[in-house]
Design a protein around this motif. Structure first.
Motif, mmCIF file in Angstrom:
data_model
loop_
_atom_site.group_PDB
_atom_site.id
_atom_site.type_symbol
_atom_site.label_atom_id
_atom_site.label_comp_id
_atom_site.label_asym_id
_atom_site.label_seq_id
_atom_site.Cartn_x
_atom_site.Cartn_y
_atom_site.Cartn_z
ATOM 1 N N ILE B 144 135.775 51.057 -9.443
ATOM 2 C CA ILE B 144 137.192 51.265 -9.094
ATOM 3 C C ILE B 144 138.075 50.830 -10.258
ATOM 4 C CG2 ILE B 144 139.033 50.407 -7.600
ATOM 5 C CD1 ILE B 144 136.951 50.367 -5.324
ATOM 6 N N ARG B 145 137.827 49.655 -10.748
ATOM 7 C CA ARG B 145 138.583 49.152 -11.902
ATOM 8 C C ARG B 145 138.446 50.136 -13.073
ATOM 9 N NH1 ARG B 145 142.137 45.280 -12.491
ATOM 10 N NH2 ARG B 145 142.344 44.435 -14.598
ATOM 11 N N ASP B 146 137.249 50.642 -13.262
ATOM 12 C CA ASP B 146 137.000 51.537 -14.379
ATOM 13 C C ASP B 146 137.810 52.835 -14.255
ATOM 14 O OD1 ASP B 146 135.365 51.659 -16.800
ATOM 15 O OD2 ASP B 146 134.616 53.510 -15.896
ATOM 16 N N SER B 152 144.770 55.059 -16.837
ATOM 17 C CA SER B 152 145.757 54.492 -17.769
ATOM 18 C C SER B 152 145.529 55.013 -19.180
ATOM 19 C CB SER B 152 145.657 52.962 -17.766
ATOM 20 O OG SER B 152 146.016 52.456 -16.505
ATOM 21 N N HIS B 153 144.273 55.092 -19.571
ATOM 22 C CA HIS B 153 143.970 55.582 -20.919
ATOM 23 C C HIS B 153 144.512 56.997 -21.122
ATOM 24 C CE1 HIS B 153 141.979 56.615 -24.598
ATOM 25 N NE2 HIS B 153 141.336 57.594 -24.001
ATOM 26 N N LEU B 154 144.243 57.867 -20.159
ATOM 27 C CA LEU B 154 144.714 59.255 -20.293
ATOM 28 C C LEU B 154 146.244 59.310 -20.266
ATOM 29 C CD1 LEU B 154 142.147 61.099 -17.983
ATOM 30 C CD2 LEU B 154 142.100 60.905 -20.479
ATOM 31 N N LEU B 205 139.920 57.362 -5.491
ATOM 32 C CA LEU B 205 140.155 55.955 -5.146
ATOM 33 C C LEU B 205 140.774 55.808 -3.750
ATOM 34 C CD1 LEU B 205 141.470 54.682 -8.596
ATOM 35 C CD2 LEU B 205 139.277 54.157 -7.529
ATOM 36 N N ALA B 206 141.623 56.749 -3.373
ATOM 37 C CA ALA B 206 142.322 56.626 -2.086
ATOM 38 C C ALA B 206 141.363 56.742 -0.912
ATOM 39 C CB ALA B 206 143.400 57.696 -1.991
ATOM 40 N N ALA C 281 142.601 47.412 -19.655
ATOM 41 C CA ALA C 281 142.765 46.803 -18.322
ATOM 42 C C ALA C 281 143.757 45.649 -18.374
ATOM 43 C CB ALA C 281 141.415 46.321 -17.798
ATOM 44 N N ARG C 282 143.679 44.861 -19.443
ATOM 45 C CA ARG C 282 144.615 43.722 -19.557
ATOM 46 C C ARG C 282 146.042 44.180 -19.762
ATOM 47 N NH1 ARG C 282 141.004 40.395 -23.745
ATOM 48 N NH2 ARG C 282 139.586 39.415 -22.243
ATOM 49 N N GLN C 283 146.210 45.285 -20.441
ATOM 50 C CA GLN C 283 147.551 45.748 -20.824
ATOM 51 C C GLN C 283 148.164 46.683 -19.797
ATOM 52 O OE1 GLN C 283 149.173 44.984 -23.697
ATOM 53 N NE2 GLN C 283 147.536 43.593 -24.318
ATOM 54 N N MET C 284 147.389 47.146 -18.817
ATOM 55 C CA MET C 284 147.920 48.288 -18.045
ATOM 56 C C MET C 284 148.936 47.863 -16.996
ATOM 57 S SD MET C 284 144.590 49.624 -15.934
ATOM 58 C CE MET C 284 143.742 48.631 -14.706
ATOM 59 N N ASP C 285 149.110 46.557 -16.815
ATOM 60 C CA ASP C 285 150.194 46.041 -15.980
ATOM 61 C C ASP C 285 150.209 46.722 -14.618
ATOM 62 O OD1 ASP C 285 152.344 44.623 -15.180
ATOM 63 O OD2 ASP C 285 153.819 45.701 -16.400
ATOM 64 N N ILE C 286 149.097 46.607 -13.934
ATOM 65 C CA ILE C 286 148.931 47.333 -12.686
ATOM 66 C C ILE C 286 149.900 46.852 -11.620
ATOM 67 C CG2 ILE C 286 147.117 45.912 -11.587
ATOM 68 C CD1 ILE C 286 146.845 49.674 -12.048
ATOM 69 N N GLU C 287 150.311 45.595 -11.702
ATOM 70 C CA GLU C 287 151.217 45.086 -10.664
ATOM 71 C C GLU C 287 152.572 45.795 -10.704
ATOM 72 O OE1 GLU C 287 150.162 43.388 -8.155
ATOM 73 O OE2 GLU C 287 148.196 43.299 -9.135
ATOM 74 N N SER C 288 153.075 46.062 -11.886
ATOM 75 C CA SER C 288 154.378 46.741 -11.948
ATOM 76 C C SER C 288 154.238 48.194 -11.502
ATOM 77 C CB SER C 288 154.981 46.651 -13.354
ATOM 78 O OG SER C 288 154.406 47.616 -14.192
#
Lengths: 304, 304, 304, 304
Positions: B144-146, B152-154, B205-206, C281-288
């Motif tokens: 899931i994290r991956d 995010s990368h894309l 993911l959903a 993963a560290r930078q993607m600021d998932i909380e915001s």
């Protein structure tokens, strides 16, 4: 007596029977849940709570264009089972927790192999995209042809893995044939990916009108209809209505009612992508592959 | 006096002005079409024929859950221009066919670079998928994290090309900055691909409930509501309603009203994929790249 | 006095200095390893153990064709550091373990952003593939042109993220500019993927002769040369030798000495793919991003 | 009497016979080229001009580590046929130009289906990557496991299409079975893509040492060997030599002698990618797919 719920039941309302069974391996103390049985859909103890689909209410508007596919659709329901009695002859499993795990695995292999059916839906989408291109009136540009080839290639790749899973099936002592577990999972895993690619390519070929097209009511209104007829005309010898019909079919399959079946269900039906990956990991027999590599690399058999 | 139509106009109903301009290069004899001008949307000579969107009528049902995104949406219209008079001060091009081609190219570079905006929509979808996962109550599995990382990368890859197109812009003699044509096209071309991947991963993911979830009305009914509350509960400390709200937002962005903007428009807005490929071909300066290769391969400069 | 080893040092033999620094965060008790310093490559305490590369010995055969790229190549070495004394003015870190982690992160961002250089190598490979196509004497088929466009698109996508990482850099109090960490990682992460795609497409365009071509010695022998000249001729006006030279350059970049730099180093240099994913993963600021989604879904801010 | 050349003959030197046949459809006036016949490789009229492979001379160095795969490799040659007489019983086609086209198509289907063999090579590469990971001494991180699963999924997808092509074969009147043309092409087309992905993932899992590793001679030298033993040690209980052997096997398959067979030949053997796309286009029966779409869209059969 059975009590509980079955979620995400595709097509249950047009079935005669529902079959309940466990979905995960159970321990001996879970034996009350180790039940498999057939229940007629007319059993008064069943309640079906209908799931919403994208564009579901469009089907109630009347008309045959905007609905995209006026004759066929599917449905999902949450089934509530409220103290349903099942006679003995319709019970297939009753407390034998030791058989739950193989039952789930065998069912899963069947179910995942059966997702080869999405290549039939893919055939329709390829045909719809090819027709939309014809109707748009553009010449058969090489990039258009190339996208139809790519769609066919991906669709047949799904088909190939499904056929191979059956070809490599084995006969059980009961006389039925159990599909190859690895290939059944590979088939389904491709189904979680390629329909999304086909949907993107179909939308690409169809053109943006797919998503900006005015309504059937406007199209049929005496005031607006002729304006739309003029400005939305594609190829001279094709009625504009045909063009709209084909775009609405593609919309139906990529954003509408049937996108539930062609996209989301392709992802999650018979297990979400990660479920196939777990099963592929179990089947991939990495130890025997390591032996092949060690032998070629000149590493003695007995090493770590 | 202008007469004709403008198709696929995103957001025109909430704009103050529409600007008309040619979309293809024109020959001297086409000079009646070499027009660019601003028209107020309130001009009585304009008619807007509204385009249908997936799930458009759901917005009229009332309620705030099933609609997915109760506050924001977009629209497209076919604009009919029926003998609209434009005063001289709002005319930007009037018959100068020699300027049509550079005008189209400059506009296109701006427009394609502006599609970096879809990375903002992508941020929302990443956040929605991450929240849906939280609400499903599953532990933070590595796969899931991956998938969130991949999304995010894309999404940031889209962003990077957009920012770079502006960084490498050049100042025109009028004082405005023209984005780099290659990078603007590369930005848009990634937009024709990655949102479809993000949509697939968000649905992954959903979970399948995204497409099988019963209606807001059932959820709020005294009879059915408590049953749904029980069986559709995810994480114990999250109201089931929140879970449904998040799934409906994802449905809205991948199959519903906003999927028009996030998917189909990402494909076709500012030019379909093939339009960017043509422009990339023009910009890729293959001759200078051939020279680099010939020099390293030891082939004399003057050879064919 | 420093003692130890530095592995995988690209280009160290043609450098004047090597700089040593920690590669992972250190605890206070690790302070003997919290060293950063510059050492001249001529220091007698250094030993360089040269790494093998694919086709390394081909460079020693003489000739200028089979070698692919007769003038340029790179190298890696394992550097053994055997009691090297470093004077105070060349020491940048000496036991301050608290600075190790930010030092590694800042260096990593620089290094990953610097992998934009592979888009320059990509330019050469695109040019080589385009020239090989010219020399093969086939007409400019649409699928060939389309592959060159795809190669350019991917190559410029790498470039865009690199440029954007610098554009969004921030000035440190020391006056240098630190690239944006997310975009630097996105740039490098694309570098771990796209060169492999470009290599595949270059081989596709070049044709199978790339891998079956006889030797330079055969080509130059009086007996065999004329036969090869006859049967390996491509376009009539291009010397067969030029054709071979271009194929050998592509072989050199996809299977030979420079494939180490263009492929394997693109994967692992400045951190393997998973290292970028951790940083993204560290930078993607998932909380915001979750907040954005909750706001649109109508979920109160304070909820879980 | 036959005169001419056969290019790119994989494995011809370890074969007993070569078979010549036309490769394109011929017109009646080309009938001198409409020849198919078997020639023993020992025929004095044959000359084999050996093709170079990446790292070919490494095989002559002695040693068993750096060579990667000390026992097996392949070769390609350009075969010159210089007035070879073929007796009547070894002639299969002699001037019948009308049979050339079906002969080529039938052979092509066989040949493309036979590329399922690359999934066997893929098994070795998966095993090599899994062993390299073991030897690196890193714990079984989820992303590593996930890459092995992805490699297996792609490899089995190749396998599935090959098996399916045979399952759907038809019996000819001669009694042999002709594989399904679409699925044979789909099998080969996946082979032009997935081995490149597997090679990238294998290199990813192996680590950068794959490309920076010092030589076998250094490793065995009394002076340098112990240093390498110390610094290149992976898992404590695995000899460093085993680690190097496995990395050299992967190098051999991705950049060395066997990468010719696993990568370049996978692209171009039995026809380059575009050749499969042409055949898929011929087989995809787009007209019947259009009919399916028209029926669902409510468009009368007889329309354009």
């Amino acid at each position: 007596m059975i009590r509980g719920a079955k979620a995400h039941q595709t097509g249950c309302l047009n079935s005669h029977w529902i079959i309940v069974m466990p979905t995960i391996r159970l321990r001996p103390e879970d034996k009350d849940y180790a039940i498999s049985a057939a229940i007629p859909v007319t059993d008064p103890g069943l309640t079906f709570i209908y799931g919403r689909q994208s564009c579901d209410t469009r089907a109630l508007e009347g008309g045959t264009i905007d609905v995209g596919n006026a004759n066929y659709s599917g449905q999902e329901a949450l089934i509530i089972i409220d103290d349903v009695f099942v006679p003995f002859e319709r019970i297939f499993l009753c407390g034998e927790t030791e058989f739950v795990s193989p039952l789930v695995e065998r069912f899963t292999a069947y179910h995942r192999r059966s997702y080869v059916c999405k290549s039939g839906v893919g055939d329709v989408l390829i045909g719809a995209a090819a027709t939309a291109v014809d109707y748009n009136g553009v010449p058969a540009a090489s990039h258009i042809r190339d996208k139809l080839v790519e769609m066919s290639h991906l669709n047949e790749t799904i088909y190939g893995a499904g056929i191979a899973a059956s070809h490599e099936s084995f006969e059980t002592s009961a006389g039925n044939f159990q599909p190859d577990d690895m290939l059944a999972n590979v088939c389904k895993h491709n189904v979680t990916r390629f329909p999304y690619d086909l949907a993107r390519m179909a939308e690409d070929l169809a053109g943006g009108l797919l998503a900006t097209c005015p309504s059937e009511k406007d199209f049929k209104s005496p005031e607006v209809g002729p304006i739309l007829e003029k400005y939305l005309k594609g190829r001279a010898d094709v009625p504009t209505e045909y063009r709209l019909r084909m775009l609405r079919l593609i919309e139906n399959m990529t954003h509408g009612r049937n996108s539930v079946g062609y996209l989301t269900e392709s992802l999650h039906g018979a297990g979400s992508p990660q479920a196939q990956r777990i099963q592929i990991a179990r089947q991939m027999d990495i130890e025997s592959k390591k032996k092949l590599a060690k032998r070629l690399a000149g590493i003695p058999e007995e090493e770590p």
